[in-house]
Design a protein around this motif. Structure first.
Motif, PDB file in Angstrom:
ATOM      1  N   PHE A   1       0.812  -1.224   0.000  1.00 58.66           N
ATOM      2  CA  PHE A   1       0.000   0.000   0.000  1.00 58.66           C
ATOM      3  C   PHE A   1       0.845   1.274   0.000  1.00 58.66           C
ATOM      4  O   PHE A   1       0.316   2.372   0.119  1.00 58.66           O
ATOM      5  N   GLN A   2       2.146   1.105  -0.087  1.00 58.48           N
ATOM      6  CA  GLN A   2       2.987   2.296  -0.042  1.00 58.48           C
ATOM      7  C   GLN A   2       3.127   2.983  -1.401  1.00 58.48           C
ATOM      8  O   GLN A   2       3.752   4.031  -1.511  1.00 58.48           O
ATOM      9  N   SER A   3       2.555   2.369  -2.418  1.00 61.20           N
ATOM     10  CA  SER A   3       2.546   3.013  -3.736  1.00 61.20           C
ATOM     11  C   SER A   3       1.186   3.653  -3.962  1.00 61.20           C
ATOM     12  O   SER A   3       0.142   3.010  -3.778  1.00 61.20           O
ATOM     13  N   ARG A   4       1.183   4.893  -4.354  1.00 57.16           N
ATOM     14  CA  ARG A   4      -0.085   5.613  -4.569  1.00 57.16           C
ATOM     15  C   ARG A   4      -0.827   5.065  -5.790  1.00 57.16           C
ATOM     16  O   ARG A   4      -2.048   5.113  -5.840  1.00 57.16           O
TER      17      ARG A   4
END
Lengths: 232, 96
Positions: B10-13
């Motif tokens: 979830f750290q990639s937008r």
């Protein structure tokens, strides 16, 4: 707590909200289509009901001229709805459902023209059975539309409406005293009762469309809040 | 708690936007592209990654003789995303 972390969390929440909001527009556009169709069909039903009264009061040519203008307005309205639905960047199920409903409405229009203009005027076919079969098919077509909506979405009310329209469709096609007497029985009280049922059912269609439209509209607002509780 | 405790996926937008978009229904590659504004290669890479960890499933078909991939969110993806949103809320609450 690091300031950067909070800022990033807020940005992520904002992104999630925006994407859900934008992609939910598909359902919103579907609701608009239903509401517009509902108002158009409501106008058509009222006009149809009034026409029986008006034809006795105003001259026949004036009546047919006003009826023709109204029909043209309905067709123009439908064209606008279809064009908007075609041009709207809808996605997924919403787009497919609009396509299904467009097919159903086209079927209704073709069926109406066939039974009210072509069969009686060109082929001299005035059988009451034609009317029963076409009316029944129209309601069963609505049932198919609502069933598709129920299957492809989680709108449970749609399945109930499908069932209701199957019952109405069967009511018109299966032999029963309330439909068959319309053409065979000259008893005025029976005639009035069947007329009342016909008008009632014809008003049910636009009301159903309006209810579905407003239901979908309210449903769209609940999607993100109910599922993910993004309160910040 | 800091942002590093958030799952890497979830750290990639872009991945976040993909999953958020799929929440409201299945989408084709071009529809996801329109939502995320990501380049084809980059988007494909993120979708492959999401498929590998079973967050997303895809269906490939031919429409008008053209290949079309439709993506949908799996139950695992949905559950994990819900947990992630809870985590975000928790971080915000703790910060206040």
């Amino acid at each position: 707590m690091e300031k950067d972390t909070v800022e990033r969390v807020e940005r992520d929440i904002q992104l999630i909200k925006e994407v859900i909001e934008n992609t939910s527009k598909s359902i919103s556009e579907l609701s608009k289509t239903f509401i517009l169709l509902g108002f158009l069909l409501l106008g058509a039903s009222i006009m149809n009901s009034l026409s029986h009264l008006l034809v006795a009061i105003i001259p026949e040519t004036l009546f047919f001229a006003s009826a023709l203008i109204f029909v043209l307005l309905i067709i123009a309205g439908m064209c606008i709805i279809f064009y908007k639905a075609y041009k709207t960047p809808m996605m997924g199920v919403g787009k497919q459902l609009v396509r299904i409903w467009i097919c159903i409405i086209i079927f209704q229009i073709v069926s109406g023209i066939l039974n009210n203009a072509i069969l009686p005027n060109i082929f001299s076919m005035h059988s009451p059975d034609n009317w029963h079969v076409s009316t029944s098919l129209n309601y069963l077509a609505y049932a198919v539309g609502f069933l598709c909506m129920g299957v492809f979405t989680d709108f449970k009310i749609s399945n109930l409406l499908a069932l209701l329209y199957v019952v109405i469709g069967l009511f018109y096609i299966l032999p029963n005293p309330l439909t068959s007497v319309k053409f065979l029985n000259t008893n005025p009280s029976f005639f009035r009762l069947t007329e009342v049922i016909d008008y009632g059912v014809s008003l049910l269609i636009p009301i159903t469309f309006l209810l579905i439209g407003y239901y979908l509209k309210s449903k769209k607002c609940k999607v993100s809040k109910r599922e993910f509780q993004i309160n910040s | 708690m800091n942002f590093k405790s958030i799952p890497e996926i979830f750290q990639s937008r872009v991945r976040l936007a993909i999953i958020s978009a799929l929440l409201t229904g299945d989408k084709t590659f071009s529809q996801i592209k329109g939502i995320t504004h990501a380049a084809d290669g980059s988007l494909n890479m993120h979708l492959v990654k999401l498929e590998e960890i079973k967050f997303v499933s895809s269906k490939k078909e031919f429409v008008d003789k053209r290949p079309r991939s439709t993506y949908s969110l799996t139950q695992t993806g949905k559950t994990e995303f819900k947990e992630y949103v809870k985590l975000l809320e928790q971080i915000l609450k703790e910060s206040k």
